[in-house]
Design a protein around this motif. Structure first.
Motif, short mmCIF file in Angstrom:
data_model
loop_
_atom_site.label_atom_id
_atom_site.label_comp_id
_atom_site.label_asym_id
_atom_site.label_seq_id
_atom_site.Cartn_x
_atom_site.Cartn_y
_atom_site.Cartn_z
N ALA A 1 0.81 -1.24 0.00
CA ALA A 1 0.00 0.00 0.00
C ALA A 1 0.84 1.28 0.00
O ALA A 1 0.41 2.29 0.52
N PHE A 21 -3.47 6.42 -5.80
CA PHE A 21 -4.59 7.06 -5.10
C PHE A 21 -4.51 8.58 -5.26
O PHE A 21 -5.49 9.24 -5.60
N VAL A 78 -7.61 2.95 -0.79
CA VAL A 78 -6.37 2.18 -0.81
C VAL A 78 -6.61 0.90 -0.01
O VAL A 78 -7.11 0.96 1.12
#
Length: 258
Positions: free
Chosen positions: A220, A227, A240
């Motif tokens: 992430a 994002f 996310v």
């Protein structure tokens, strides 16, 4: 969410700015932007998105942001080597806690150095605060939400094609989340390490602006970069997946595709 080198240079002495270098400590100690503190965000992987796992992530993140000294009036600026994934993770994390006055340096320290702007080598200390932010559940996803909505979501796998195809194995299983589309996060950047312009990016992410999108990678970080790009383009509903493949690929009950 982006700040230019010129603009940052003009506010370096502002006491309400927290400038954060997210690179390794070695890189930071060899030269950083004057006034920057060091916070290696790569040390804070999180691959447990069970209910308890998210709660623990929230607590860890609050401690981290208190250590950094974030208060409501502070402008927090993260930078990386380029417009990278570590700075993006910092921006996403503060947005997750509803702190709107946050941005990343477009082009990172590479662009800063190219323009012969000042550097220093002396370390800067933190001025801790008692951080309390309001969690924005609209920009985070756990594995259960994706599992239960596999056919309703636009899932973007922003890893390399090798990771997506299963040639590169970084978990118990290789491959990708079913229905996921592979757009490598590196494609967000120009050769000089700054973000591509909105026209170029819009061609890559050619979806209606109200599409519900979830981004993921391995941990992430790259997903946070995509994002930011999507939010910059005006997408309203982007999440996310915090656990990313580090969680999904190791949870044997979840479906995968190669």
């Amino acid at each position: 969410m982006l700040i230019s080198t010129t603009k940052l240079d003009s506010i370096l002495n502002d006491p309400d700015v927290i400038l954060t270098d997210t690179r390794s400590f070695k890189e930071y100690s060899e030269g950083h932007i004057p006034g920057a503190v060091h916070l290696d965000l790569f040390a804070f992987h999180w691959i447990d998105t069970t209910r308890q796992g998210i709660e623990n992530f929230n607590n860890q993140s609050k401690s981290l942001l208190s250590f950094l000294g974030v208060t409501p009036e502070k402008k927090v600026i993260f930078y990386d080597s380029v417009s990278g994934m570590l700075a993006a993770r910092g921006v996403w994390m503060l947005m997750y806690f509803s702190h709107q006055n946050v941005m990343m340096l477009d082009g990172g320290i590479t662009k800063w150095q190219k323009e012969n702007l000042p550097l220093e080598i002396k370390p800067n200390g933190f001025k801790p605060s008692e951080f309390s932010g309001k969690i924005n559940t609209g920009i985070i996803s756990g594995f259960e939400y994706i599992r239960d909505n596999l056919t309703n979501l636009k899932i973007l796998d922003v890893r390399s094609s090798g990771e997506y195809d299963g040639d590169t194995i970084r978990a118990a299983r290789s491959g990708h989340i079913p229905n996921a589309i592979n757009i490598d996060w590196n494609k967000n950047l120009k050769e000089d390490g700054t973000f591509k312009n909105d026209d170029e990016l819009s061609k890559m992410y050619d979806y209606p602006k109200d599409t519900e999108i979830v981004t993921y990678c391995q941990g992430a970080y790259r997903a946070a970069n995509t994002f930011l790009v999507l939010k910059k383009l005006g997408f309203e509903n982007v999440k996310v997946y915090l656990g990313s493949w580090g969680e999904w690929g190791n949870r044997l009950e979840l479906p995968v595709k190669q």
